[in-house]
Write an enzyme that holds these catalytic residues in place. Structure first.
Site: not given
Length: 658
Positions: A166-167
């Site tokens: 996840a960014c």
């Protein structure tokens, strides 16, 4: 191969008063039988497993078990205790104790033994046979009847790993990290990997059964992991999302090692426990919390900004002068003319009828979405630090920031404050009767009160002064000062290509859009244009001088241009990861030129994302395109020059001339 023999059986013995004594005694039995090299190592491994969950089962039986490098072959030791010991069983102290010891690389042997033995122990007749046995040989016969012989060798067991990527934006890094881990694991015979991408498009959640069977977890994230408690108790390797892109093999190796280490760090199950504080450190946690806030804020910015742009497109560029009056005073059955009363005074618009009304509705919807960006930034920053109890105080703090004019700077401050205060209050020891009220009433109430008092009595005016000064400075920019700011923003956008510095510049630009002033729109255009340059420039460079790039880079170059046109800077990451010393300075040079030209020409964007696909929201559009072209040329020439006169060994080894 039999897993038990008479010399592994002890009848009516006193091995001690506690589980440590009994397990250590049985480990010595295994060692004495020549099936373990070191009794202490075996005992330590079994005790570490026992510490995770007691192994007592119904029938006053215990089944401690482990895998250990000290064990030379799959082994089952048994003791019938004259002094029963508490193994945490449901019906009292254990009288019958089996120690299952499997070699560390012995596949699923211990699981097979455990499952067969557990089924047999459910039967009362089997337990009574063990209790009535007069000799070790009778115990061996009883066990062999239910377990039998196992193969002398078993295939190597795969390490089952689950990963979450996840960014902050959930657009590119999230999926690139997942692909990098998946491709690396697919090339290995000893690993089985399943990845959950927590991106902006969708989250394909891992099957709970896959998580349950997992031996280790990889968290490659720059934001908080959603539903972290699903992985509680699993060994974990945690790092920034870019590490999974750059070092997937290293992270997988670390996960395999952690799966075999009883002392490995384990998932705490929540995002706000003391364990996580020790894991990451407060500086890293606060940085991650701010990135989480940005991640949740971006959908509000994207939706709101694009709706505002559509409102201008449909209703005309004077829409900002009376959108509220048009949207509230008119309807599809009562369409406005080109003159509308705004605060009692007539205002003339260049459009009328359905176009003017729909434009006002789009604009009004966008304004409502934009009105949430500071509160969302604050609320979800607090959420990342303190979990759900931090959401309400964070939103309250963000709303107060908007009310007193502290803007997004105030939102950042209140988000961190609310999260830290809520985290601290959650650590209080309170009477049991108050425990259930803490997360839903007491923590939100006290935290909101403290944040409100701090903002109104202490922090509000200084933060409002900073925000006002920043806004005035941006509004007064012209000429060389605007160009300098454009250079700085361009450098930031291309420094880490979607990393924290890039996100800081993007946050600065998008937060300013809520003010609606010309300077903020120009900053947004400069940031978006600079972020588009790296993928486009590298795509051009691979086309012009193909032999300077590896075959993998040549393939990436075929699609990087489209990512660039869409304002997805991360399209340049594969190039930067493979050759940072040549690629990153070249991209920064082009980004600086793009930012400077965009600001110098006064290009402004009402849309926060979309690249060339939102040209209708950019004015002048030709200035925006000219800035991109200038930066692309500079970056492409620079990277070709550096690779030409400073050749890469990787390219020399891997490139095949076209």
């Amino acid at each position: 191969m039999s897993v038990i023999s008479p010399d592994l059986v002890r009848l009516d013995v006193d091995l001690g008063a506690g589980t440590t004594d009994v397990i250590s005694g049985l480990a010595r039995v295994v060692h004495a039988a020549g099936r373990a090299d070191d009794a202490t190592l075996l005992a330590d491994a079994a005790l570490a497993r026992e510490a995770q969950n007691p192994t007592g089962v119904p029938g006053q039986v215990a089944i401690p078990h482990c895998r250990s490098a000290a064990v030379t072959e799959p082994t089952l030791a048994f003791a019938r205790l004259s002094r029963p010991v508490d193994f945490g069983g449901p019906d009292g102290d254990a009288e019958l104790v089996f120690l299952i010891a499997a070699p560390e690389g012995g596949g699923k042997v211990h699981l097979k033994i455990l499952s067969k033995l557990a089924r047999a122990l459910v039967r009362g007749d089997f337990r009574e046979r063990l209790r009535a046995a007069a000799t070790p040989e009778e115990v061996v016969a009883a066990v062999d009847d239910v377990i039998g012989d196992l193969p002398a060798t078993t295939p190597p067991e795969k390490t089952r790993i689950v990963a979450v990527t996840a960014c902050p934006t959930g657009i590119a890094h999230t999926y690139m990290a997942a692909d990098s881990l998946t491709q690396t694991a697919a090339a290995r015979a000893d690993v089985e990997l399943h990845v959950e991408t927590q991106g902006s498009s969708s989250t394909d959640a891992l099957d709970p059964e896959i998580i349950r069977q997992a031996d280790a977890v990889i968290f490659a994230t720059d934001v908080g992991v959603r539903d972290r408690e699903r992985f509680a108790g699993k060994p974990v390797i945690e790092a920034a999302v870019k590490r999974a892109i750059n070092e997937p093999a290293v992270m997988i190796d670390e996960a395999v090692t952690a799966s075999r280490d009883p002392q490995a760090r384990r998932v705490s199950g929540t995002a706000s426990t003391a364990e996580k504080k020790q894991e990451l450190g407060w500086a890293r946690r606060i940085q991650q919390a701010v990135m989480t806030g940005v991640s949740y804020m971006i959908p509000f910015v994207a939706a709101g900004g694009l709706l505002l742009a559509l409102g201008f497109l449909v209703g005309g560029y004077d829409m900002a002068n009376g959108w509220e009056a048009i949207a509230l005073q008119h309807s599809p059955g009562n369409l406005p003319g080109n003159e509308v009363l705004v605060d009692g005074a007539p205002v003339t618009f260049d459009r009328s009828g359905l176009a003017l009304y729909l434009g006002a509705v789009l604009f009004a919807t966008g304004q409502m979405a934009m009105g949430f960006i500071v509160a969302a930034l604050s609320g979800y920053t607090a959420y990342s630090l303190a979990g759900r109890p931090g959401i309400a105080p964070g939103f309250v703090g963000g709303a107060i920031s908007v009310l007193i004019g502290a803007g997004f700077i105030g939102g950042l401050v209140t988000g961190v404050l609310a999260g830290l205060i809520a985290y601290w209050i959650a650590s209080w020891r309170v009477p049991r009767i108050l425990t259930s009220l803490m997360p839903v009433v007491i923590i939100p109430l006290l935290t909101s009160l403290v944040v409100g008092l701090l903002m109104f009595l202490l922090l509000g005016r200084p933060l409002e002064g900073i925000m006002t000064g920043l806004t005035d400075w941006l509004s007064s920019m012209s000429g060389s000062s605007a160009v300098v700011l454009g250079i700085i923003l361009g450098l930031m956008m291309c420094f880490d290509l979607g990393g924290p510095v890039n996100k800081a510049a993007y946050l600065f630009a998008t937060a300013g859009l809520s003010t609606g002033d010309t300077a903020s729109m120009q900053i947004m255009a400069a940031v978006m244009a600079a972020g588009m340059v790296p993928p486009i420039a590298l795509s051009v460079a691979t086309l012009v001088r193909k032999r300077l790039f590896t075959p993998a880079e040549q393939e990436n170059g075929k699609s990087a241009w489209l990512l660039g046109l869409s304002f997805i800077s991360e399209g340049a990451i594969p190039f930067a990861a493979a050759d940072p010393l040549r690629v990153i300075p070249s991209m920064m040079a082009g980004g600086a030129v793009t930012g400077a030209v965009s600001m110098a020409l006064g290009a402004g964007s009402r849309a926060p994302h979309g690249g060339v696909f939102v040209l209708f929201a950019i004015d002048p559009w030709w200035g925006f395109l000219l800035a991109i072209i200038a930066g692309t040329v500079v970056s492409a020439v620079a990277v070709i020059g550096l690779k030409q006169f400073w050749p890469s060994r990787a390219v020399a080894a891997a490139t095949v001339d076209a």
